[in-house]
Motif scaffolding. Sequence first.
Motif, PDB file in Angstrom:
ATOM      1  N   GLY A  95     -49.236 -52.266 -32.548  1.00  9.47           N
ATOM      2  CA  GLY A  95     -50.150 -51.816 -33.583  1.00  9.47           C
ATOM      3  C   GLY A  95     -50.164 -50.306 -33.718  1.00  9.47           C
ATOM      4  O   GLY A  95     -49.182 -49.623 -33.404  1.00  9.47           O
ATOM      5  N   LEU A  96     -51.285 -49.775 -34.169  1.00  9.29           N
ATOM      6  CA  LEU A  96     -51.413 -48.337 -34.390  1.00  9.29           C
ATOM      7  C   LEU A  96     -51.289 -47.586 -33.066  1.00  9.29           C
ATOM      8  O   LEU A  96     -51.964 -47.921 -32.090  1.00  9.29           O
ATOM      9  CB  LEU A  96     -52.768 -48.035 -35.042  1.00  9.29           C
ATOM     10  N   GLY A 100     -57.267 -43.707 -32.215  1.00  6.51           N
ATOM     11  CA  GLY A 100     -58.471 -42.988 -32.573  1.00  6.51           C
ATOM     12  C   GLY A 100     -58.662 -42.857 -34.071  1.00  6.51           C
ATOM     13  O   GLY A 100     -59.727 -42.436 -34.536  1.00  6.51           O
ATOM     14  N   LEU A 101     -57.637 -43.234 -34.846  1.00  2.92           N
ATOM     15  CA  LEU A 101     -57.738 -43.182 -36.302  1.00  2.92           C
ATOM     16  C   LEU A 101     -58.399 -44.422 -36.890  1.00  2.92           C
ATOM     17  O   LEU A 101     -58.653 -44.476 -38.095  1.00  2.92           O
ATOM     18  CB  LEU A 101     -56.347 -43.004 -36.928  1.00  2.92           C
ATOM     19  N   LEU A 102     -58.665 -45.408 -36.058  1.00  2.32           N
ATOM     20  CA  LEU A 102     -59.310 -46.630 -36.541  1.00  2.32           C
ATOM     21  C   LEU A 102     -60.812 -46.418 -36.674  1.00  2.32           C
ATOM     22  O   LEU A 102     -61.446 -45.790 -35.818  1.00  2.32           O
ATOM     23  CB  LEU A 102     -59.036 -47.787 -35.587  1.00  2.32           C
ATOM     24  N   ASN A 103     -61.395 -46.943 -37.734  1.00  4.98           N
ATOM     25  CA  ASN A 103     -62.852 -46.874 -37.897  1.00  4.98           C
ATOM     26  C   ASN A 103     -63.515 -48.082 -37.247  1.00  4.98           C
ATOM     27  O   ASN A 103     -62.839 -48.894 -36.592  1.00  4.98           O
ATOM     28  CB  ASN A 103     -63.232 -46.755 -39.371  1.00  4.98           C
ATOM     29  N   ILE A 108     -57.666 -48.117 -40.766  1.00 11.79           N
ATOM     30  CA  ILE A 108     -57.302 -46.706 -40.668  1.00 11.79           C
ATOM     31  C   ILE A 108     -58.279 -45.869 -41.487  1.00 11.79           C
ATOM     32  O   ILE A 108     -58.508 -46.134 -42.665  1.00 11.79           O
ATOM     33  CB  ILE A 108     -55.863 -46.477 -41.160  1.00 11.79           C
ATOM     34  N   SER A 109     -58.855 -44.881 -40.844  1.00 11.21           N
ATOM     35  CA  SER A 109     -59.852 -44.042 -41.495  1.00 11.21           C
ATOM     36  C   SER A 109     -59.195 -42.884 -42.240  1.00 11.21           C
ATOM     37  O   SER A 109     -57.985 -42.644 -42.120  1.00 11.21           O
ATOM     38  CB  SER A 109     -60.824 -43.490 -40.453  1.00 11.21           C
ATOM     39  N   GLY A 110     -60.008 -42.124 -42.964  1.00  7.55           N
ATOM     40  CA  GLY A 110     -59.514 -40.971 -43.690  1.00  7.55           C
ATOM     41  C   GLY A 110     -59.026 -39.861 -42.790  1.00  7.55           C
ATOM     42  O   GLY A 110     -58.326 -38.953 -43.249  1.00  7.55           O
TER      43      GLY A 110
END
Length: 301
Positions: A95-96, A100-103, A108-110
């Motif tokens: 996965g990603l 830390g970019l996951l909300n 995936i967050s901004g």
Amino acid sequence: MAKGVFLHRADSIYDDRPEERYQFPSQYLSRASQFVGDWVVYYEPVKAGKKGYFAIARVEEIVPDPTIANMYLALIEPGSYLPMEYTVPFNDHDGLVERGLLNESGKISGRAQAAVRPISLEDFNRILERGIPDVDDMLPRTDASEPKVVESHFSETVEPFIFDQERERISSISNRLVRDRVFRKIVLDAYDCRCAITGFKFINGGGRAEVEAAHIKPVEANGPDIVANGIALSGTVHWMFDRGLVSLSDNLDILVSRQVNDSDRIWSLVNPSRKAELPRHPTLRPHPRFLEWHRQNCFKC
């Protein structure tokens, strides 16, 4: 201090030279200032190319850009920049990679769009483990055993004993054994294991390429461990290159010193075109500033 991510594109409009400096607008100043004295990982967005996470470096200081208002330069500590042996994709089989970019919803967050952003030690370790693994898959050129490379990723725990290990691991990133291993791989990959001067490509019985990765501007003169400061050479040619008996022009013509006692023999080794055989992609070819350094400081005209 904190670890961070710098987004960089090969076609960037910014005045970046990743091994030396990273230019960014004032809106990122407070965030980037946290990285001074610590490590960052460079990331190339998927839309810009296929690199993904491709290098690490330590930020030495941040200064105002003297040429453009409201712009700043993150100056990289000399000798700290290190390309990855293997570029790390944004997503892999687990996965990603930068989780830390996951909300909170697991999407995936901004933050993923931010050109300068902090990264957790856990995510930094994960990228480093994939990009500079402990196992060296390049076989030894001789049968002699090579020194064991110290584990290169960082520990996240704060127990005293592990903390001591963490310091050793951080130091190992600057360890010459690790850096030489990485430099050899990225240069030989770029040149397809072929000597740039002779054009020869020999693979020994153990599957090891009989070609070496040479620095154009040596490490002792603060030459960086990047492909643009490297060239693949056979052992004999590497010896001649380091001693200034052969060099390259800015047009990549092969030069042979007039001080050589048997120039005809040397020219007989050179590929018939008398031009260096180089990587197809221009960004991987020797940079003129390094070639100029070699001609001015090493080559015996």
